[in-house]
Design a protein around this motif. Structure first.
Motif, PDB file in Angstrom:
ATOM      1  N   THR A 110       0.799  -1.148   0.076  1.00  0.00           N
ATOM      2  CA  THR A 110       0.112   0.026  -0.087  1.00  0.00           C
ATOM      3  C   THR A 110       0.890   1.341   0.031  1.00  0.00           C
ATOM      4  OG1 THR A 110      -1.847  -0.851   0.986  1.00  0.00           O
ATOM      5  CG2 THR A 110      -1.870   1.390   1.432  1.00  0.00           C
ATOM      6  N   GLU A 111       1.954   1.151   0.999  1.00  0.00           N
ATOM      7  CA  GLU A 111       2.705   2.554   0.798  1.00  0.00           C
ATOM      8  C   GLU A 111       3.584   2.752  -0.085  1.00  0.00           C
ATOM      9  OE1 GLU A 111       6.109   4.179   3.810  1.00  0.00           O
ATOM     10  OE2 GLU A 111       5.122   2.390   4.245  1.00  0.00           O
ATOM     11  N   ALA A 112       3.895   1.510  -0.839  1.00  0.00           N
ATOM     12  CA  ALA A 112       4.765   1.540  -1.994  1.00  0.00           C
ATOM     13  C   ALA A 112       4.150   2.157  -3.262  1.00  0.00           C
ATOM     14  CB  ALA A 112       5.418   0.083  -2.307  1.00  0.00           C
ATOM     15  N   ASN A 113       2.651   1.781  -3.166  1.00  0.00           N
ATOM     16  CA  ASN A 113       1.982   2.204  -4.363  1.00  0.00           C
ATOM     17  C   ASN A 113       1.672   3.707  -4.122  1.00  0.00           C
ATOM     18  OD1 ASN A 113       1.762   0.059  -6.084  1.00  0.00           O
ATOM     19  ND2 ASN A 113       0.023  -0.843  -4.942  1.00  0.00           N
ATOM     20  N   ASP A 114       1.291   3.986  -2.778  1.00  0.00           N
ATOM     21  CA  ASP A 114       1.142   5.348  -2.481  1.00  0.00           C
ATOM     22  C   ASP A 114       2.293   6.234  -2.764  1.00  0.00           C
ATOM     23  OD1 ASP A 114      -0.964   7.017  -0.510  1.00  0.00           O
ATOM     24  OD2 ASP A 114       0.800   7.644   0.079  1.00  0.00           O
ATOM     25  N   THR A 115       3.474   5.919  -2.624  1.00  0.00           N
ATOM     26  CA  THR A 115       4.768   6.625  -2.836  1.00  0.00           C
ATOM     27  C   THR A 115       4.868   6.655  -4.347  1.00  0.00           C
ATOM     28  OG1 THR A 115       5.746   5.807  -0.989  1.00  0.00           O
ATOM     29  CG2 THR A 115       7.247   6.754  -2.795  1.00  0.00           C
ATOM     30  N   ALA A 116       4.558   5.799  -5.006  1.00  0.00           N
ATOM     31  CA  ALA A 116       4.904   5.957  -6.609  1.00  0.00           C
ATOM     32  C   ALA A 116       3.670   6.821  -7.264  1.00  0.00           C
ATOM     33  CB  ALA A 116       4.320   4.294  -7.271  1.00  0.00           C
ATOM     34  N   LEU A 117       2.455   6.955  -6.632  1.00  0.00           N
ATOM     35  CA  LEU A 117       1.595   7.717  -7.004  1.00  0.00           C
ATOM     36  C   LEU A 117       2.060   9.481  -6.817  1.00  0.00           C
ATOM     37  CD1 LEU A 117      -1.845   6.287  -5.978  1.00  0.00           C
ATOM     38  CD2 LEU A 117      -1.090   6.313  -8.274  1.00  0.00           C
ATOM     39  N   LEU A 118       2.803   9.486  -5.536  1.00  0.00           N
ATOM     40  CA  LEU A 118       3.126  10.775  -5.197  1.00  0.00           C
ATOM     41  C   LEU A 118       4.433  11.377  -6.075  1.00  0.00           C
ATOM     42  CD1 LEU A 118       3.868  13.147  -3.350  1.00  0.00           C
ATOM     43  CD2 LEU A 118       5.428  11.657  -2.008  1.00  0.00           C
ATOM     44  N   LEU A 119       5.223  10.308  -6.691  1.00  0.00           N
ATOM     45  CA  LEU A 119       6.417  10.432  -7.606  1.00  0.00           C
ATOM     46  C   LEU A 119       6.044  10.941  -8.937  1.00  0.00           C
ATOM     47  CD1 LEU A 119       8.505   7.627  -6.452  1.00  0.00           C
ATOM     48  CD2 LEU A 119       9.251  10.265  -6.115  1.00  0.00           C
ATOM     49  N   ALA A 120       4.620  10.050  -9.433  1.00  0.00           N
ATOM     50  CA  ALA A 120       4.332  10.281 -10.693  1.00  0.00           C
ATOM     51  C   ALA A 120       3.429  11.526 -10.691  1.00  0.00           C
ATOM     52  CB  ALA A 120       3.379   8.930 -11.060  1.00  0.00           C
ATOM     53  N   THR A 121       2.565  11.969 -10.049  1.00  0.00           N
ATOM     54  CA  THR A 121       1.837  13.182  -9.986  1.00  0.00           C
ATOM     55  C   THR A 121       2.696  14.303  -9.608  1.00  0.00           C
ATOM     56  OG1 THR A 121       1.274  12.916  -7.653  1.00  0.00           O
ATOM     57  CG2 THR A 121      -0.463  11.950  -9.431  1.00  0.00           C
ATOM     58  N   THR A 122       3.897  14.180  -8.729  1.00  0.00           N
ATOM     59  CA  THR A 122       4.681  15.456  -8.773  1.00  0.00           C
ATOM     60  C   THR A 122       5.578  15.560 -10.164  1.00  0.00           C
ATOM     61  OG1 THR A 122       4.786  15.100  -6.380  1.00  0.00           O
ATOM     62  CG2 THR A 122       6.555  16.325  -7.444  1.00  0.00           C
ATOM     63  N   TYR A 123       6.140  14.454 -10.550  1.00  0.00           N
ATOM     64  CA  TYR A 123       6.947  14.615 -11.843  1.00  0.00           C
ATOM     65  C   TYR A 123       6.116  14.936 -12.892  1.00  0.00           C
ATOM     66  CZ  TYR A 123      10.014  12.759 -15.258  1.00  0.00           C
ATOM     67  OH  TYR A 123      10.884  12.855 -16.642  1.00  0.00           O
ATOM     68  N   ARG A 124       4.786  14.692 -13.126  1.00  0.00           N
ATOM     69  CA  ARG A 124       4.016  14.948 -14.298  1.00  0.00           C
ATOM     70  C   ARG A 124       3.110  16.343 -14.232  1.00  0.00           C
ATOM     71  NH1 ARG A 124       3.528  13.867 -19.346  1.00  0.00           N
ATOM     72  NH2 ARG A 124       1.324  13.161 -19.171  1.00  0.00           N
ATOM     73  N   ARG A 125       2.905  16.767 -13.108  1.00  0.00           N
ATOM     74  CA  ARG A 125       2.349  17.910 -12.452  1.00  0.00           C
ATOM     75  C   ARG A 125       0.643  17.645 -12.908  1.00  0.00           C
ATOM     76  NH1 ARG A 125       4.764  19.731  -8.655  1.00  0.00           N
ATOM     77  NH2 ARG A 125       3.369  21.344  -8.707  1.00  0.00           N
ATOM     78  N   SER A 126       0.470  16.633 -12.614  1.00  0.00           N
ATOM     79  CA  SER A 126      -0.985  16.161 -13.022  1.00  0.00           C
ATOM     80  C   SER A 126      -1.564  15.340 -11.766  1.00  0.00           C
ATOM     81  CB  SER A 126      -1.136  15.303 -14.251  1.00  0.00           C
ATOM     82  OG  SER A 126      -2.394  14.616 -14.580  1.00  0.00           O
ATOM     83  N   ASN A 127      -2.705  15.406 -11.457  1.00  0.00           N
ATOM     84  CA  ASN A 127      -3.427  14.421 -10.329  1.00  0.00           C
ATOM     85  C   ASN A 127      -4.353  13.453 -11.072  1.00  0.00           C
ATOM     86  OD1 ASN A 127      -5.826  16.091 -11.045  1.00  0.00           O
ATOM     87  ND2 ASN A 127      -6.315  15.869  -9.085  1.00  0.00           N
ATOM     88  N   THR A 128      -4.436  13.358 -12.367  1.00  0.00           N
ATOM     89  CA  THR A 128      -4.964  12.347 -13.117  1.00  0.00           C
ATOM     90  C   THR A 128      -4.300  11.074 -13.058  1.00  0.00           C
ATOM     91  OG1 THR A 128      -6.141  14.081 -14.167  1.00  0.00           O
ATOM     92  CG2 THR A 128      -6.294  11.798 -15.159  1.00  0.00           C
ATOM     93  N   ILE A 129      -4.921  10.024 -12.842  1.00  0.00           N
ATOM     94  CA  ILE A 129      -4.350   8.668 -12.913  1.00  0.00           C
ATOM     95  C   ILE A 129      -5.236   7.682 -13.749  1.00  0.00           C
ATOM     96  CG2 ILE A 129      -3.762   6.432 -11.525  1.00  0.00           C
ATOM     97  CD1 ILE A 129      -1.721   8.683 -11.116  1.00  0.00           C
ATOM     98  N   LEU A 130      -4.686   6.988 -14.599  1.00  0.00           N
ATOM     99  CA  LEU A 130      -5.388   5.668 -15.438  1.00  0.00           C
ATOM    100  C   LEU A 130      -5.067   4.429 -14.560  1.00  0.00           C
ATOM    101  CD1 LEU A 130      -3.955   6.396 -18.794  1.00  0.00           C
ATOM    102  CD2 LEU A 130      -6.196   7.158 -18.018  1.00  0.00           C
ATOM    103  N   ALA A 131      -6.418   3.862 -14.302  1.00  0.00           N
ATOM    104  CA  ALA A 131      -6.147   2.512 -13.568  1.00  0.00           C
ATOM    105  C   ALA A 131      -6.974   1.545 -14.125  1.00  0.00           C
ATOM    106  CB  ALA A 131      -6.624   2.717 -12.062  1.00  0.00           C
ATOM    107  N   MET A 132      -6.542   0.238 -13.882  1.00  0.00           N
ATOM    108  CA  MET A 132      -7.438  -0.971 -14.573  1.00  0.00           C
ATOM    109  C   MET A 132      -8.709  -1.147 -13.947  1.00  0.00           C
ATOM    110  SD  MET A 132      -5.479  -1.248 -17.149  1.00  0.00           S
ATOM    111  CE  MET A 132      -6.292  -2.508 -17.970  1.00  0.00           C
TER     112      MET A 132
END
Length: 428
Positions: A110-132
């Motif tokens: 859970t915390e790993a995915n939470d961190t990945a979401l933080l990194l991706a949204t910060t890097y891309r400057r977007s809070n939109t996520i695609l999920a399955m």
């Protein structure tokens, strides 16, 4: 004593904290692929603490490493240099396939995915996520917010805007009747169309094999095809390998490698099996992504010395004993054995999976309608027969989940299959 413990459990723990079985059991100890309960009953373990006991219960190499490390120092936090953490990070970075990789350790998937979401949204400057659709990524606020499985998503409130993509479930949904190539093409077309109607997302997060969703998977190559569409637009790909990593699927060390023609993911998350029961999770990412945060951060318990010692010993054992190859060989035999049984049980719609990650979908005979009561009955019957398995499912499905330690022997696979056969036949 077990009934007394159950009463105490209910008095102080949340109602939503699920327990298996009509009469929940207390597991007191384990060895190899077996565990014992408080009443002295012995069980063959085909679920491994939700895919976490990856190599074996009480593996001597891991227990020795933990004991020796505990005798030196258990914990210091990431504010100090930590040799076991550096050594495990070096090995995981090399195994990940991600160039110029950096590794950040957490205490859970859970915390790993939470961190990945933080990194991706910060890097891309977007809070939109695609999920399955049918996905599961953990129980934190942000992870629940992107989970595409209603049974495991208690709130629609989220700091993220989540858009759900087709493709995680091969044999259900609008594209189920298509061939594999047509299925991939239709999912790619759907993704491309979706991206034309929204602001650029930060990332796609996807499990190569959906775990809680019932061990469902798309045809090999889907995520490679998705990656080409994403890469053109600068959108990142996060491979959630919390359940699929470390060789469990047999054919590959990582689940993403079944979709690997376009190269590794931008970020990879892991947890569960690497610690063999110790609390380890983490994220691997290219340096430019991992280093995009512009504020201080530490981890109090992520990467603590005792868990890193366990991870190093466990990973060494797994590689030296070719447990990936064992998962491929023994898992292949087990899947074929279960498919032969399922052909004679009308309540089984499908046996799916790869390696030692196997799902059995249970339905009302003659229909595609999920039958959660029958799935629970099989779970109970298997326990009565001396076998522990798991449950899962989404997308209106009920699935039994089978994920033994990767050191499972052929004899144990046959024993477990025989118990499962009796349990499945009992619901007919």
């Amino acid at each position: 004593m077990t009934k007394d413990l159950l009463g105490r459990h209910r008095a102080v723990l949340p109602d939503w904290l699920a327990l298996y079985y009509d009469e929940p059991l207390e597991i007191t100890h384990g060895e190899g692929r077996h565990v014992w309960d408080a009443d002295g009953n012995r069980y063959l373990d085909f679920f491994g603490g939700i895919l976490t006991t990856m190599t074996a219960h009480a593996l001597p190499e891991v227990t020795k490493a933990v004991s020796e490390q505990a005798g030196r120092i258990i914990h210091s936090s990431t504010l100090y240099l930590n040799r076991p953490m550096v050594e495990l990070a070096e090995r995981i970075a090399q195994l990940s396939g991600i160039p110029d990789a950096r590794v950040f350790f957490t205490t859970s998937g859970t915390e790993a995915n939470d961190t990945a979401l933080l990194l991706a949204t910060t890097y891309r400057r977007s809070n939109t996520i695609l999920a399955m659709r049918n996905s599961y990524h953990g129980r934190s606020f942000s992870a629940v917010g992107i989970t595409g499985n209603r049974g495991w998503s208690p709130t629609s409130l989220s700091p993220l805007q989540t858009l759900y993509v087709h493709g995680g479930v091969r044999t259900r949904g609008p594209y189920a009747s298509l061939s594999d190539d047509e299925f991939i093409a239709a999912c790619v077309e759907d993704l491309t169309d979706l991206l034309g109607h929204t602001r650029p997302p930060a990332a796609l997060i996807a499990e190569p094999v959906q775990g809680v969703g019932g061990f469902t998977a798309p045809p090999d190559g889907l995520y490679a095809a998705f990656r080409e569409v994403l890469h053109e637009r600068g959108i990142l790909w996060i491979a959630d390998e919390v359940q699929t990593g470390w060789g469990r699927t047999g054919d590959h060390f990582w689940g993403w490698q079944a979709h690997g023609r376009s190269g590794p993911p931008d970020l990879l998350t892991f947890a569960k099996g690497i610690g063999n029961g110790m609390s380890i999770g983490g994220v691997v990412a290219r340096a430019e992504i991992m280093n995009c945060l512009d504020a201080n951060s530490i981890s109090t318990f992520g990467g603590t010395q005792i868990t890193m010692a366990a991870g190093l010993a466990n990973l060494t054992y797994l590689l030296e004993h070719d447990l990936q190859g064992n998962a491929r060989r023994v898992g292949g035999l087990l899947i074929e054995r279960l498919r032969a049984v399922a052909a004679q049980v009308p309540a089984v719609r499908e046996v799916r999976g790869r390696g030692l990650m196997i799902g059995i979908e249970v339905v009302r005979p003659g229909t595609d309608e999920a039958d959660p009561q029958a799935a629970s009955a099989v779970l109970e019957a298997a326990r009565e027969g001396g076998l522990l398995i798991g449950k899962g499912g989404g997308h209106n499905t009920s699935a039994l989940r089978i994920a033994p330690p990767l050191s499972l022997t052929v004899a144990e696979a046959e024993e477990g299959a025989a118990i499962l056969e009796r349990a499945l036949r009992s619901i007919s």
